[in-house]
Design an enzyme around this catalytic site. Structure first.
Site, mmCIF file in Angstrom:
data_model
loop_
_atom_site.group_PDB
_atom_site.id
_atom_site.type_symbol
_atom_site.label_atom_id
_atom_site.label_comp_id
_atom_site.label_asym_id
_atom_site.label_seq_id
_atom_site.Cartn_x
_atom_site.Cartn_y
_atom_site.Cartn_z
ATOM 1 N N CYS A 39 0.834 -1.196 0.000
ATOM 2 C CA CYS A 39 0.000 0.000 0.000
ATOM 3 C C CYS A 39 0.877 1.258 0.000
ATOM 4 O O CYS A 39 2.030 1.235 0.430
ATOM 5 C CB CYS A 39 -0.895 -0.018 1.231
ATOM 6 N N ASP A 41 0.463 3.633 1.902
ATOM 7 C CA ASP A 41 0.398 4.165 3.276
ATOM 8 C C ASP A 41 1.803 4.512 3.804
ATOM 9 O O ASP A 41 2.734 3.709 3.697
ATOM 10 C CB ASP A 41 -0.245 3.101 4.173
ATOM 11 N N ARG A 43 2.953 4.606 6.655
ATOM 12 C CA ARG A 43 3.432 3.843 7.812
ATOM 13 C C ARG A 43 4.036 2.502 7.422
ATOM 14 O O ARG A 43 4.616 1.818 8.263
ATOM 15 C CB ARG A 43 2.281 3.638 8.809
ATOM 16 N N HIS A 103 -1.847 -4.266 5.231
ATOM 17 C CA HIS A 103 -1.484 -3.764 6.568
ATOM 18 C C HIS A 103 -2.732 -3.405 7.372
ATOM 19 O O HIS A 103 -3.827 -3.226 6.810
ATOM 20 C CB HIS A 103 -0.567 -2.538 6.446
ATOM 21 N N CYS A 106 -5.861 -0.004 7.232
ATOM 22 C CA CYS A 106 -5.704 0.512 5.859
ATOM 23 C C CYS A 106 -6.908 1.391 5.483
ATOM 24 O O CYS A 106 -8.058 0.940 5.501
ATOM 25 C CB CYS A 106 -5.569 -0.649 4.883
HETATM 26 ZN ZN LIG Z 1 -3.338 0.952 3.078
#
Ligand SMILES: [Zn+2]
Length: 220
Positions: A39, A41, A43, A103, A106
């Site tokens: 992803c 993302d 993090r 993850h 999400c």
């Molecule tokens: Zn995500």
């Protein structure tokens, strides 16, 4: 942006000296072992999580770590970007592994489950269609883990669905059948920092600790 610019200076002055020879070696080309699909993302930091150096991971990131499936002719039914990365990784780089890594928490999975449509984000709404088969499965099938929130269970199911989408690409299918390519489904729990691997035998995701690592590597 200030942090990023000073980060470049920090890297240049303090980190680059220890990487300089490695980058010089890499300047002529790359031969990564793994296509890592995850992803966008902030993090999720692939190279940090698997302790890899530059040149070791060929990484494709998008919202929700999605892989639009291919037609029977091997053409993507969605954005060409993902299909191009898969083709390049499998046919040119000849990677030995493809990992799809979801993850916890999400935002894409939360959006898929949200009752209200994403009217003000039409591109995102259309893109998330590639996660809808996972949402349908969440409603129908036994959960991969009953203790997780629905969006985290969806995130794990989504990893499995995207692995299936990968197998719609003829090049992937052929390489897997030949035994030259292995597909893995992983899931990163942000709060604990644990990485999980999907275990087909149990139908669940298990923490990759030293003991599971031995067994995963033993499959080679
Ligand atoms: Zn995500």
């Amino acid at each position: 942006m200030r942090k990023l610019i000073w980060g470049i200076v920090e890297f240049r002055e303090h980190e680059l000296p220890q990487y300089a020879a490695h980058f010089r070696d890499l300047a002529g080309g790359q031969s990564p072992d793994t296509l890592f699909i995850t992803c966008a993302d902030s993090r999720v930091v692939p190279n940090l999580l698997v302790s890899t150096d530059p040149g070791e991971l060929f990484t494709m990131r998008n919202v929700g770590n999605l892989v639009p499936p291919a037609t029977a002719d091997g053409l993507s039914t969605g954005d060409l970007s993902e299909a191009s990365a898969i083709e390049y990784a499998v046919k040119i780089l000849k990677v030995a592994n493809i990992v799809v890594c979801g993850h916890s928490g999400c935002g894409a999975m939360k959006a898929v489950l949200a009752p209200a449509p994403l009217d003000d984000a039409p591109n995102l709404a259309a893109w998330l269609d590639h996660a809808r088969p996972a949402a349908a499965r969440l409603a129908q099938e036994a959960a991969t883990s009953a203790v997780l929130a629905p969006y985290d269970r969806l995130s794990q199911l989504n990893v499995l669905v995207q692995l299936e989408h990968l197998m719609t690409y003829p090049d992937v299918r052929t390489a897997v059948a030949r035994g030259t390519l292995r597909l893995s489904g992983w899931w990163f729990d942000i709060a604990s920092g644990d990485m999980y691997a999907y275990r087909p035998a149990s139908g669940t995701f298990a923490v990759i600790d030293r003991r599971l690592a031995d067994r995963l590597i033993g499959r080679d």
